[in-house]
Design an enzyme around this catalytic site. Structure first.
Site, PDB file in Angstrom:
ATOM      1  CG  HIS A 112      63.247  14.661 -35.847  1.00 51.33           C
ATOM      2  ND1 HIS A 112      62.505  13.738 -35.040  1.00 51.33           N
ATOM      3  CD2 HIS A 112      62.258  15.399 -36.403  1.00 51.33           C
ATOM      4  CE1 HIS A 112      61.179  14.186 -34.657  1.00 51.33           C
ATOM      5  NE2 HIS A 112      61.088  15.372 -35.609  1.00 51.33           N
ATOM      6  CD  GLU A 166      52.106  24.585 -43.689  1.00 53.65           C
ATOM      7  OE1 GLU A 166      53.093  25.138 -43.535  1.00 53.65           O
ATOM      8  OE2 GLU A 166      52.042  23.418 -43.681  1.00 53.65           O
ATOM      9  CD  GLU A 217      52.951  14.119 -41.514  1.00 55.56           C
ATOM     10  OE1 GLU A 217      52.769  13.293 -42.456  1.00 55.56           O
ATOM     11  OE2 GLU A 217      53.924  14.240 -40.548  1.00 55.56           O
ATOM     12  CG  HIS A 244      60.856  14.811 -39.802  1.00 51.67           C
ATOM     13  ND1 HIS A 244      59.600  14.571 -39.702  1.00 51.67           N
ATOM     14  CD2 HIS A 244      61.179  15.885 -40.384  1.00 51.67           C
ATOM     15  CE1 HIS A 244      59.003  15.545 -40.347  1.00 51.67           C
ATOM     16  NE2 HIS A 244      59.915  16.433 -40.531  1.00 51.67           N
ATOM     17  CG  ASP A 254      51.562  18.893 -41.546  1.00 52.34           C
ATOM     18  OD1 ASP A 254      51.842  18.544 -40.787  1.00 52.34           O
ATOM     19  OD2 ASP A 254      51.762  18.748 -42.854  1.00 52.34           O
ATOM     20  NE  ARG A 265      54.279   8.599 -37.129  1.00 49.60           N
ATOM     21  CZ  ARG A 265      54.706   9.265 -36.320  1.00 49.60           C
ATOM     22  NH1 ARG A 265      55.039  10.647 -36.757  1.00 49.60           N
ATOM     23  NH2 ARG A 265      54.835   9.272 -34.871  1.00 49.60           N
TER      24      ARG A 265
HETATM   25  C1  UD1 Z   1      55.853  15.171 -35.615  1.00 53.86           C
HETATM   26  C2  UD1 Z   1      54.665  15.215 -36.668  1.00 53.86           C
HETATM   27  C3  UD1 Z   1      55.065  15.491 -38.171  1.00 53.86           C
HETATM   28  C4  UD1 Z   1      56.079  16.602 -38.172  1.00 53.86           C
HETATM   29  C5  UD1 Z   1      57.190  16.533 -37.396  1.00 53.86           C
HETATM   30  C6  UD1 Z   1      58.278  17.762 -37.205  1.00 53.86           C
HETATM   31  C7  UD1 Z   1      52.711  13.867 -36.224  1.00 53.86           C
HETATM   32  C8  UD1 Z   1      52.032  12.584 -36.129  1.00 53.86           C
HETATM   33  N1  UD1 Z   1      53.985  14.020 -36.566  1.00 53.86           N
HETATM   34  O1  UD1 Z   1      56.628  13.889 -36.263  1.00 53.86           O
HETATM   35  O2  UD1 Z   1      53.800  16.003 -38.866  1.00 53.86           O
HETATM   36  O3  UD1 Z   1      56.561  16.897 -39.589  1.00 53.86           O
HETATM   37  O4  UD1 Z   1      56.652  16.154 -35.881  1.00 53.86           O
HETATM   38  O5  UD1 Z   1      59.280  17.348 -36.761  1.00 53.86           O
HETATM   39  O6  UD1 Z   1      51.901  14.865 -35.483  1.00 53.86           O
HETATM   40  N2  UD1 Z   1      61.180  13.279 -29.549  1.00 53.86           N
HETATM   41  C9  UD1 Z   1      62.005  13.674 -28.349  1.00 53.86           C
HETATM   42  N3  UD1 Z   1      61.841  15.052 -28.135  1.00 53.86           N
HETATM   43  C10 UD1 Z   1      61.424  15.960 -28.754  1.00 53.86           C
HETATM   44  C11 UD1 Z   1      60.828  15.520 -29.990  1.00 53.86           C
HETATM   45  C12 UD1 Z   1      60.674  14.343 -30.344  1.00 53.86           C
HETATM   46  O7  UD1 Z   1      62.481  12.869 -27.877  1.00 53.86           O
HETATM   47  O8  UD1 Z   1      61.474  17.241 -28.675  1.00 53.86           O
HETATM   48  C13 UD1 Z   1      61.116  11.748 -29.948  1.00 53.86           C
HETATM   49  C14 UD1 Z   1      60.340  11.148 -28.967  1.00 53.86           C
HETATM   50  O9  UD1 Z   1      60.409   9.822 -28.740  1.00 53.86           O
HETATM   51  C15 UD1 Z   1      58.757  11.127 -29.729  1.00 53.86           C
HETATM   52  C16 UD1 Z   1      59.246  10.926 -31.126  1.00 53.86           C
HETATM   53  O10 UD1 Z   1      60.435  11.699 -31.247  1.00 53.86           O
HETATM   54  O11 UD1 Z   1      58.025  10.090 -29.286  1.00 53.86           O
HETATM   55  C17 UD1 Z   1      58.294  11.326 -32.037  1.00 53.86           C
HETATM   56  O12 UD1 Z   1      57.467  12.350 -32.133  1.00 53.86           O
HETATM   57  P1  UD1 Z   1      56.249  12.584 -32.681  1.00 53.86           P
HETATM   58  O13 UD1 Z   1      55.742  14.181 -32.558  1.00 53.86           O
HETATM   59  O14 UD1 Z   1      55.448  11.645 -32.227  1.00 53.86           O
HETATM   60  O15 UD1 Z   1      56.543  12.467 -34.251  1.00 53.86           O
HETATM   61  P2  UD1 Z   1      57.457  13.165 -35.219  1.00 53.86           P
HETATM   62  O16 UD1 Z   1      58.231  12.091 -36.008  1.00 53.86           O
HETATM   63  O17 UD1 Z   1      58.432  13.931 -34.595  1.00 53.86           O
HETATM   64  N1  UDP Z   2      64.802  23.262 -38.042  1.00 49.41           N
HETATM   65  C1  UDP Z   2      65.330  23.705 -36.794  1.00 49.41           C
HETATM   66  N2  UDP Z   2      66.309  23.117 -36.262  1.00 49.41           N
HETATM   67  C2  UDP Z   2      66.775  21.551 -37.043  1.00 49.41           C
HETATM   68  C3  UDP Z   2      66.206  21.558 -38.100  1.00 49.41           C
HETATM   69  C4  UDP Z   2      65.381  22.037 -38.598  1.00 49.41           C
HETATM   70  O1  UDP Z   2      64.924  24.843 -36.081  1.00 49.41           O
HETATM   71  O2  UDP Z   2      67.875  21.052 -36.496  1.00 49.41           O
HETATM   72  C5  UDP Z   2      63.602  24.096 -38.355  1.00 49.41           C
HETATM   73  C6  UDP Z   2      63.467  24.345 -40.059  1.00 49.41           C
HETATM   74  O3  UDP Z   2      64.213  25.617 -40.235  1.00 49.41           O
HETATM   75  C7  UDP Z   2      62.325  24.374 -40.254  1.00 49.41           C
HETATM   76  C8  UDP Z   2      61.543  23.535 -38.998  1.00 49.41           C
HETATM   77  O4  UDP Z   2      62.512  23.145 -38.356  1.00 49.41           O
HETATM   78  O5  UDP Z   2      61.613  25.898 -40.012  1.00 49.41           O
HETATM   79  C9  UDP Z   2      61.102  22.246 -39.735  1.00 49.41           C
HETATM   80  O6  UDP Z   2      60.807  21.098 -38.997  1.00 49.41           O
HETATM   81  P1  UDP Z   2      60.793  19.698 -39.236  1.00 49.41           P
HETATM   82  O7  UDP Z   2      61.632  19.532 -40.623  1.00 49.41           O
HETATM   83  O8  UDP Z   2      60.874  19.072 -38.086  1.00 49.41           O
HETATM   84  O9  UDP Z   2      59.121  19.516 -39.680  1.00 49.41           O
HETATM   85  P2  UDP Z   2      58.440  19.619 -40.984  1.00 49.41           P
HETATM   86  O10 UDP Z   2      58.510  21.106 -41.658  1.00 49.41           O
HETATM   87  O11 UDP Z   2      58.790  18.579 -41.924  1.00 49.41           O
HETATM   88  O12 UDP Z   2      56.937  19.480 -40.464  1.00 49.41           O
END
Ligand code: UD1
Ligand code: UDP
Length: 382
Positions: free
Chosen positions: A252, A126, A140, A219, A104, A221
């Site tokens: 995160h 999924e 999502e 994490h 999602d 939104r």
């Molecule tokens: C995203 C997904 C969310 C998912 C989550 C899992 C969307 C809109 N959101 O949210 O559905 O549940 O990932 O974790 O698709 N960043 C880093 N390094 C990384 C990752 C993230 O610096 O490796 C920081 C950056 O500033 C980036 C911000 O996190 O711009 C947000 O990342 P983004 O993928 O846009 O949204 P998430 O909140 O991570």
């Molecule tokens: N996870 C990880 N390292 C962490 C936190 C979570 O590998 O520090 C794994 C966790 O086991 C799960 C996945 O990341 O499989 C979940 O990711 P996240 O919570 O970022 O996204 P969501 O599932 O809510 O979309």
């Protein structure tokens, strides 16, 4: 070698975030293993950078193309437009038979749209999770619905998710209940971790000082702002009331998470703010923990299979199965409720036992196998 594999189905897996990489890795590895049937292309949008790279190295997967789109603090507008425009060249270059997306995220939604624009078949892993509320989880819920309207194959993790799709009039013949590939990933990783000592060198001596570990992630939104402050306040209170318990929070990398978490939770003796953990390290920590407090979708699916109760810091969940089974519980962003429920789980062994039952509503570790059987049985490539 290539010449002997005639008429293989070309599967293009597109992923960008940590959970997509975790949940597609077992499928990619199995498709590789069945290379007489499938040709596999792995495309990383790198919506996440470090957090996705960690997963790929844990599973030993090397993308065929890396779009490298992450920018710090990216907005949804930037994300979706950059992925979609990048996908045009990817589709032209790799010409897949099926585009496989998971879950999602912005990556999953835009890749499914790109597959549609390129007139390719789209498979959704999924599929069928719904809250019925377009603002939670945001964005999502809407991404999922839009992917469903595009997909040719709906791989639903549970019977409940299948029913959600039937209610929206998707054809029964296109919906397949397979379990969730996250359990494939979890069992694969558990097998490799069997008997391993704490992999976090600096944290191992810390852990030894405490009787119990509470593991935390967050994490979403829809929790940004006030809700996050209320959740962090509850966590701070809990740590102060329970100095013999270790609280560990791999934070995160989203700046909207980093700021409130560090502002409220830094400087408490038994509260440890860690960088995001690699998947093997996180699985090790889940196994070691007695309680998990999280708003993560993946963690809600994994923890029940490890007999770990989860208090879910969300008001509504698209994963009702574990709630109905009584092994996870919604606590929202209500400070008092989070404190009450966590303390009860720490203090009341009978209550704890009732939630730590080791049932796995989301799969048996064979979802990838089922998905590939269905794809190989239903597709003929000339
Ligand atoms: C995203 C997904 C969310 C998912 C989550 C899992 C969307 C809109 N959101 O949210 O559905 O549940 O990932 O974790 O698709 N960043 C880093 N390094 C990384 C990752 C993230 O610096 O490796 C920081 C950056 O500033 C980036 C911000 O996190 O711009 C947000 O990342 P983004 O993928 O846009 O949204 P998430 O909140 O991570
Ligand atoms: N996870 C990880 N390292 C962490 C936190 C979570 O590998 O520090 C794994 C966790 O086991 C799960 C996945 O990341 O499989 C979940 O990711 P996240 O919570 O970022 O996204 P969501 O599932 O809510 O979309």
């Amino acid at each position: 070698m290539k010449g002997i594999f005639l008429n293989r189905i070309k599967l293009m897996f597109v992923f960008g975030t940590r959970p997509e990489a975790i949940k597609l890795s077992p499928l990619i590895l199995q498709a590789h293993a069945r290379n007489n049937k499938f040709e596999t292309v792995a495309i990383a949008t790198a919506q996440h950078r470090a957090m996705m790279d960690d997963v790929l190295s844990a599973f030993g997967i090397k993308p065929d193309a890396d779009m490298n789109i992450m920018t710090p603090g990216q907005t949804l507008f930037m994300l979706t437009s950059r992925i979609l425009s990048g996908m045009e060249k990817i589709m032209e270059q790799f010409q897949p038979d099926v585009v496989v997306v998971q879950g999602d995220t912005a990556t999953a939604y835009t890749a499914s749209l790109a597959g549609y624009y390129a007139r390719k078949k789209v498979a959704h892993v999924e599929a069928g999770l719904r809250t019925g509320n377009k603002w939670a989880p945001f964005p999502e819920e809407i991404y999922r619905k839009m992917i469903s309207s595009i997909a040719d194959y709906h791989f639903a993790p549970t019977e409940t998710s299948r029913q959600n799709l039937l209610k929206e009039n998707y054809p029964d013949s296109a919906i397949h209940v397979t379990g969730n590939t996250v359990i494939d990933a979890l069992l694969w990783m558990e097998e490799r971790l069997r008997g391993a000592p704490c992999p976090l060198e600096d944290f191992a001596p810390v852990l030894e000082r405490y009787k119990r570990l509470v593991l935390i992630t967050g994490h979403r939104r829809e929790n940004f702002g006030e809700p996050f402050l209320r959740i962090c306040t509850a966590l701070r209170e809990m740590a102060m009331k329970n100095p013999d318990v270790c609280f560990a929070y791999p934070v995160h990398l989203n700046p909207n998470v980093q700021k409130p978490v560090h502002a409220i939770l830094e400087g408490i003796g038994n509260f440890f703010l860690l960088p995001p953990l690699s998947y093997p390290d996180f699985v090790w920590m889940m196994r070691k923990s007695c309680l998990i407090i999280s708003d993560s979708g993946g963690v809600q699916e994994e923890a029940p299979a490890l007999s770990k109760p989860v208090l879910v810091t969300r008001r509504i969940s698209e994963r009702p199965e574990a709630i109905e089974a009584g092994v996870i519980k919604l606590v929202g962003d209500d400070t008092e409720k989070i404190i009450y429920e966590s303390q009860r789980l720490l203090d009341d062994p009978a209550y704890y036992k009732s939630m730590a039952r080791g049932i796995s509503p989301y799969g048996d570790g064979r979802a990838s196998e089922r998905i590939l059987d269905i794809l190989s049985g239903s597709l003929k490539v000339s």
